[in-house]
Design an enzyme around this catalytic site. Structure first.
Site, PDB file in Angstrom:
ATOM      1  N   HIS A   1      -5.590 -28.251 -36.973  1.00 51.81           N
ATOM      2  CA  HIS A   1      -7.013 -27.720 -36.385  1.00 51.81           C
ATOM      3  C   HIS A   1      -7.215 -28.731 -35.096  1.00 51.81           C
ATOM      4  CE1 HIS A   1      -7.729 -24.851 -39.484  1.00 51.81           C
ATOM      5  NE2 HIS A   1      -7.404 -25.874 -40.482  1.00 51.81           N
TER       6      HIS A   1
ATOM      7  N   ARG B   1      -1.586 -11.477 -31.664  1.00 56.15           N
ATOM      8  CA  ARG B   1      -1.955 -10.600 -32.771  1.00 56.15           C
ATOM      9  C   ARG B   1      -3.467 -10.744 -32.750  1.00 56.15           C
ATOM     10  NH1 ARG B   1       0.927 -12.359 -37.863  1.00 56.15           N
ATOM     11  NH2 ARG B   1      -0.615 -10.577 -38.799  1.00 56.15           N
TER      12      ARG B   1
ATOM     13  N   LYS C   1       0.931  -1.215  -0.050  1.00 56.56           N
ATOM     14  CA  LYS C   1       0.206   0.099   0.044  1.00 56.56           C
ATOM     15  C   LYS C   1       0.854   1.213  -0.037  1.00 56.56           C
ATOM     16  CE  LYS C   1      -3.285   2.658   2.713  1.00 56.56           C
ATOM     17  NZ  LYS C   1      -4.224   2.739   3.957  1.00 56.56           N
TER      18      LYS C   1
END
Length: 538
Positions: free
Chosen positions: A296, A236, A151
């Site tokens: 895939h 990206r 803090k």
């Protein structure tokens, strides 16, 4: 802003010179090196218990906390730093004149550096501690000091990770800690305490709030689930170019693709990470040298290398590539062994998006690095399949144990028709049963010579998967074996395999039409085993 205080009283302090440090660590890694550096800089060290003892034994000047507080450590060490002369020194905002004046009136000296890490609660619980033994490892004073220093990062640098010691020492040698550094350290500190509290809360939920009421395998699942990940890299884009995406790493540092090092090539994409993870799942399911090629998120090639070969991993790649050379173009490769020069030379002839492995021979890396668009990933920390799998659904999460290695041993299988498999057949059946676990359901995998020769995956019915596997295998289907990730609901799919030339099958069984399926296999004179467990992979 407090009433009556001018804005310039709250101006940021950039460089803070460290004159006094508070050190209290459970993990003593790097402690003496840090203490030596602080002593050389003339920093006064205040410390507690075993930390102070180690610093003193090494010959460095250190002040016990009890000497500062004028109050002994008490209650078996539960109370030692919870005192105004400690927390006042941490929390005082030295940008404010009234704070400085009040410190002087109270006889409190400020700290500019706090080095604290917490009791090993997570490690203790992981080692099997329960009840009071675990509760005793719940730190109280440590998190209070960490949060106080974080803090007050405008004035104090808080260090909770030994990995940060060198950087902090270098800053002190250069004159002091910068505001930017203190902010970064404060963020790390709050993350540290948040994760610690979450671990305690999760454990208590499981220990005291119904965990013992869970039955069977559910006892291995947490009642209260806390997940901690940190953004490692902004990608990206996501699965498609209009989707934002980022990679987050587990703060638990579990070895896997998220921790892999990019040695060469373009930055990894979202789809690259998904495919590499699927490839690792397939390749590391085998103990022997193995290679998987993924497209895939589905295998288009899986193989185990010939153990008598002079280069088993290169042999595994060549066999995996032959599974489906057309689909392998633009695929992702994972090997469960170091990539050799021979394997690299073969890979270099095929356009490949990513190759991931535990390591690369110098000659292999030289060959692969010439392919500028090929991403080369080194699993420097190895690979470990997560113990639990988590999937997000709207409004919540699904959590399950990872698909383990049950029923992978042919000795547990039931021969339901035909003659017992030959040693060669049985090896191929075991290979196929392992490999089919990496294929999206409905899954059919044909294998010969410890390599997939045809794969049918992701179809809405098993009959289509059988046709797809046979068509992709072509002439190689003759004499192959087949694995089905779930039972055949009808005999039609099995007949497609039989008619194509498959001579042995392994499948879970359990269909209401098992007798019909067994009859078809018996009539064709083929060998068929039941495993009693399926391996769906959605």
């Amino acid at each position: 802003m407090a009433s009556g205080r001018s804005a310039n009283e709250y101006s940021h302090r950039d460089t803070v010179v460290v004159r006094r440090a508070l050190i209290s660590v459970s993990d003593k890694t790097g402690l003496l090196e840090l203490a030596g550096a602080l002593a050389a800089l003339g920093v006064q060290m205040v410390s507690t218990g075993s930390t102070a003892a180690q610093i003193a034994q090494a010959g460095f000047p250190v002040t016990e906390v009890s000497s500062v507080t004028q109050f002994p450590e008490s209650l078996d060490g539960r109370v030692k730093t919870l005192h105004p002369k400690i927390h006042g020194g941490i929390l005082a905002d030295l940008r404010l004149q009234d704070h400085r004046s009040e410190l002087a009136e109270l006889g409190i000296e400020p700290f500019e550096l706090v080095v604290v890490n917490l009791y090993p609660f997570v490690a203790t619980v992981a080692a099997g501690a329960r009840g009071d033994a675990a509760v005793e490892q719940i730190d109280i004073g440590g998190p209070a000091m960490v949060r106080a220093a974080a803090k007050n990062h405008a004035n104090v640098a808080i260090v909770v990770n030994p990995a940060h010691y060198d950087r902090v020492v270098q800053a002190l040698q250069a004159g002091g800690t910068s505001l930017e550094m203190r902010r970064e350290l404060a963020q790390a500190a709050f993350t540290h305490t948040a994760q610690y509290d979450s671990a305690v809360a999760s454990w208590m939920a499981n220990e005291f709030s119904g965990g013992e009421q869970l039955e069977g395998r559910a006892q291995n699942l947490p009642v209260d689930l806390e997940l901690h990940f940190k953004m490692a890299n902004v990608l990206r884009y996501g699965e498609n170019s209009h989707q934002a995406a980022a990679l987050y790493r587990s703060t638990a540092a579990v070895p896997g693709v998220a921790q892999a090092k990019l040695l060469s090539g373009k930055e990894m994409s979202y789809n690259n990470y998904v495919d590499v993870d699927a490839a690792l799942r397939a390749a590391f399911d085998f103990n022997d040298p193995a290679v998987a090629i993924i497209k895939h998120a589905n295998p288009c090639g899986v193989a185990v290398g010939n153990q008598v070969s002079s280069d088993a991993i290169a042999d595994a790649y060549n066999k995996a590539h032959l599974t489906d050379p057309v689909s392998a173009f633009g695929g992702v490769i994972a090997a469960n062994r170091k990539v050799t020069k021979a394997m690299a030379a073969a890979v270099a002839n095929v356009f490949t998006e990513v190759i991931a492995a535990p390591g690369f021979d110098i000659e292999a890396l030289a060959i692969l690095s010439q392919k500028k668009n090929l991403r080369i990933l080194e699993l420097s920390g190895g690979y470990q399949r997560p113990a639990q799998e988590i999937r997000q659904v709207s409004g919540g999460l699904l959590v399950q144990e990872s698909d383990g290695f049950e029923n992978l041993n042919p000795k547990s299988w039931q021969l339901v028709t035909g003659a017992p498999a030959s040693a060669t057949q049985l090896a191929d059946l075991e290979f196929a049963w392992r490999a089919v676990r990496a294929v999206k359901s409905n899954a059919i995998l044909l294998a010969k010579d410890l390599a997939a020769v045809g794969i049918g995956m992701g179809q809405v019915n098993r009959l289509d998967s059988c046709h797809l596997a046979v068509n992709r295998a072509g002439e190689r289907v003759a004499g192959s074996v087949a694995a089905s990730d779930a039972f055949f609901p009808f005999a039609d799919g099995l007949k497609v395999l039989i008619d194509a030339g498959v001579n042995a099958v392994v499948q879970p069984g359990g269909s209401v039409r098992d007798e019909e399926v067994i009859a078809a296999a018996s009539e064709a004179g083929i060998t068929m085993y039941f495993t009693a467990e399926r391996h769906f992979y959605h």
